[in-house]
Enzyme design. Structure first.
Site, PDB file in Angstrom:
ATOM      1  N   ASP A  16      45.266  24.305  37.160  1.00 19.45           N
ATOM      2  CA  ASP A  16      45.335  23.506  35.949  1.00 19.45           C
ATOM      3  C   ASP A  16      44.813  24.320  34.766  1.00 19.45           C
ATOM      4  O   ASP A  16      43.697  24.834  34.818  1.00 19.45           O
ATOM      5  CB  ASP A  16      44.489  22.243  36.159  1.00 19.45           C
ATOM      6  CG  ASP A  16      44.726  21.179  35.123  1.00 19.45           C
ATOM      7  OD1 ASP A  16      45.321  21.488  34.067  1.00 19.45           O
ATOM      8  OD2 ASP A  16      44.305  20.037  35.363  1.00 19.45           O
ATOM      9  N   HIS A  18      44.792  23.052  31.460  1.00 19.49           N
ATOM     10  CA  HIS A  18      44.495  22.205  30.297  1.00 19.49           C
ATOM     11  C   HIS A  18      43.083  22.506  29.821  1.00 19.49           C
ATOM     12  O   HIS A  18      42.119  22.228  30.516  1.00 19.49           O
ATOM     13  CB  HIS A  18      44.572  20.719  30.696  1.00 19.49           C
ATOM     14  CG  HIS A  18      45.958  20.252  30.968  1.00 19.49           C
ATOM     15  ND1 HIS A  18      46.533  20.286  32.217  1.00 19.49           N
ATOM     16  CD2 HIS A  18      46.900  19.727  30.134  1.00 19.49           C
ATOM     17  CE1 HIS A  18      47.772  19.808  32.145  1.00 19.49           C
ATOM     18  NE2 HIS A  18      48.010  19.463  30.900  1.00 19.49           N
TER      19      HIS A  18
END
Lengths: 148, 452
Positions: A16, A18
């Site tokens: 991930d 983000h």
């Protein structure tokens, strides 16, 4: 016990990337006075644990926003135990699953995996997590003192 | 009238002792004279002194370096392998030390025995960020304090533990303390530890290496040869851009690199996130299993394993490597086998020295993780070592390409220019920059005119 005496590891787990939520979390906890070690994004389980050992952290706060938290966190508590951090405080928060799920059911799933608190969307607003963290760490330290 | 100075640089190697007399006039560097003699194992100062007497330039400043008698033997201790153990290893390698062992987490009794048996000159004891781990540091201090060793112990860990660590060593008197080499996970602080190691080498270790006579006669201290090479790189980097040096010996291959920006922010428009302790701009790595003689078998096996060797040559190559690993001075040298082994040592050492990118196959549109340093901008690679001296071996740089495995991308340039140190001058040129804080890129640049 004051936040200044507490070291917390932050990071976004797995593949991930983000980064924004991670930056917001760091700012929130720093402003409350905690000692923050922010590993950024794409962090593996071992990287969280490595940092916790080297910095003698009290808690690891795992973020996940792309829906693969369950597979990324599989065995995490066991790994902590194996590597000598059996009673470290573990939180997880973010968009933990893909699609619509019952938030209580999601919470139960991650509590069973060994996390101490679960902040699954939409229950992942930043509110009193600093107080909860201090409380949980204090409890853990008290228990450890009794045993040792 | 421009300033004129002469410099006599002497390097004592395990097999040969070499000297070079340089002249610097204004900004111009010239090489006046070179000479060499075999190193006497029983008295390594001997050839150094003989060379000094035989050369011109008695008015010259003298610079002495040595890698004889195993160089500076060091053990590194840290906690987590990817954090303080790695930082500790980096200090050892960038100080010109020979890393003879490395330990992580809690030292055991058998680790203790291993340290005692290996008899290091210095033990670099690190662990814990400042304000961080105390438990492992405490445990390791207790174990180390019981070690039967003449080694000097340098504590470079969690500053909160300095006083407590000192109490364990109060009787020993051989504990030195410096700044934490990893005060937090985002910052390496290696300079103070490196300076302390250099000081310890000069003040306490030289005698045990048989260098005292040479140092006394010449009136100068000695430094470990790799530390000298590191200095050279620091002075060369501003003029040469991103560059590397590979030094192939009989037993090891040393790789040095200087990179302006070792950490990428993106690769082919895909974002890159760096993992691990910060990569410094200058680095040295040593491959103890890759060399031309003593360590040639691994290189030969690697060459065969990566399909660089045609089938009819494979048996011969392996036999050759086994022969030369036992007898470095055998008369049956084979240039074509030496070329293959040399190429393999270079490409393996470079691939291991360089970092890599990893992409998670589950997220093909996602970002890369970077581990280690990027050498994508490497423009120049200097190759040195006895094997290049006779001028008969040059390498096909296509064969030097780092290999990529699985979903890893090795961060190594494919377009660097090789330069050969045919006169084995680098360790002797390095002496010019020993201990010089002020950079001398103009002089360093001219050293390159002696490379081919």
């Amino acid at each position: 016990m004051r936040p200044e005496e507490v070291t917390v590891i932050l990071g976004v787990i797995g593949s991930d990337c983000h980064a924004v939520g991670n930056a917001i979390l760091e700012r929130f906890f720093r402003q409350k006075g905690f000692v923050i070690v922010n590993l950024g994004v794409m962090v593996s389980q071992d990287e969280f644990i490595d940092a916790a050992i080297e910095t003698q952290a009290d808690a690891i706060l795992v973020s996940s926003l792309y829906g693969h938290a369950e597979i990324d966190c599989e065995g995490f508590r066991d790994r902590c135990i194996e590597r000598g951090l059996e009673d470290i405080v573990l939180y997880i928060g973010g968009n933990l699953v893909i699609g619509k799920n019952d938030v209580h059911e999601v919470k139960e799933r991650f509590l069973k995996m060994g996390f101490d608190r679960v902040f699954a969307a939409p229950d992942n607003q930043l509110t009193d997590q600093d107080e909860l963290l201090v409380g949980d760490i204090q409890d853990r330290r008290t228990k450890r003192a009794k045993v040792g | 009238m421009s300033h004129r100075s002469r410099h006599l640089c002497v390097d004592i190697g395990s097999t040969m002792t070499k000297a070079a007399l340089w002249e610097i006039e204004g900004n111009r560097l010239t090489l006046d004279q070179t000479a060499e003699l075999p190193t006497w194992q029983e008295d390594i100062s001997h050839s150094c002194i003989e060379l000094y007497h035989s050369m011109k330039g008695k008015d010259a400043s003298i610079h002495l370096s040595s890698s004889a008698h195993g160089g500076l033997k060091m053990v590194s201790i840290g906690i987590v392998p990817s954090f303080t153990e790695q930082a500790s290893r980096q200090v050892v390698l960038s100080s010109g030390g020979k890393l003879i062992d490395s330990f992580s987490y809690r030292l055991t009794e058998s680790d203790l025995k291993r340290i005692e048996a290996k008899n290091p000159d210095i033990i670099l004891f690190a662990g814990g960020t400042d304000g961080g781990n105390t438990e492992y540091v405490r445990h390791n201090a207790e174990i180390l304090a019981r070690a039967h060793t003449e080694a000097i112990i340098i504590y470079a860990g969690n500053r909160d533990m300095i006083e407590e660590v000192r109490t364990h060593f109060s009787e020993k008197g051989s504990l030195l303390v410096c700044q934490n080499i990893l005060p937090n996970l985002d910052r390496l602080q290696l300079d103070e530890a490196r300076l302390l190691i250099r000081k310890v080498f000069l003040e306490r270790i030289i005698e045990g290496k048989g260098l005292t006579r040479a140092c006394e006669l010449l009136g100068v201290p000695a430094v470990p040869t790799p530390a000298s090479m590191y200095d050279l790189l620091r002075h060369l980097a501003p003029v040469a851009g991103d560059m590397g040096i590979i030094d192939i010996g009989g037993a090891t291959t040393d790789c040095y690199s200087s990179v302006a920006e070792p950490i990428l922010s993106d690769y082919r428009q895909t974002p890159v996130w760096y993992h691990g302790i910060p990569e410094p701009c200058l680095a040295r790595s040593v491959e103890g299993d890759l060399g031309l003689r003593y360590s040639s078998v691994t290189a030969a096996e690697q060459a065969i394993g990566s399909n660089r060797v045609s089938p009819e040559l494979r048996d011969g190559l392996l036999r050759y490597s086994r022969t030369v690993s036992k007898d470095a001075h055998t008369r049956d040298m084979d240039l074509s086998y030496d070329r293959i082994i040399t190429e393999t040592c270079c490409s393996c050492a470079l691939t291991r020295h360089a970092g890599f990118l990893k992409r998670d196959l589950r997220e093909p549109q996602g970002a890369y993780r970077q581990y280690g340093r990027s050498l994508l901008g490497l423009g120049l690679l200097i190759l040195t070592g006895g094997v290049f001296q006779n001028g008969e071996i040059s390498l096909d740089t296509a064969h030097l390409e780092g290999s990529s495995a699985d979903e890893r991308i090795t961060l190594l340039s494919k377009t660097y220019e090789p330069l050969y140190d045919r006169q084995r001058l680098l360790p002797l040129a390095a002496g010019l920059f020993q201990g010089q804080d002020e950079l001398m890129p103009g002089i360093a640049d001219q050293v390159m005119q002696y490379l081919v």
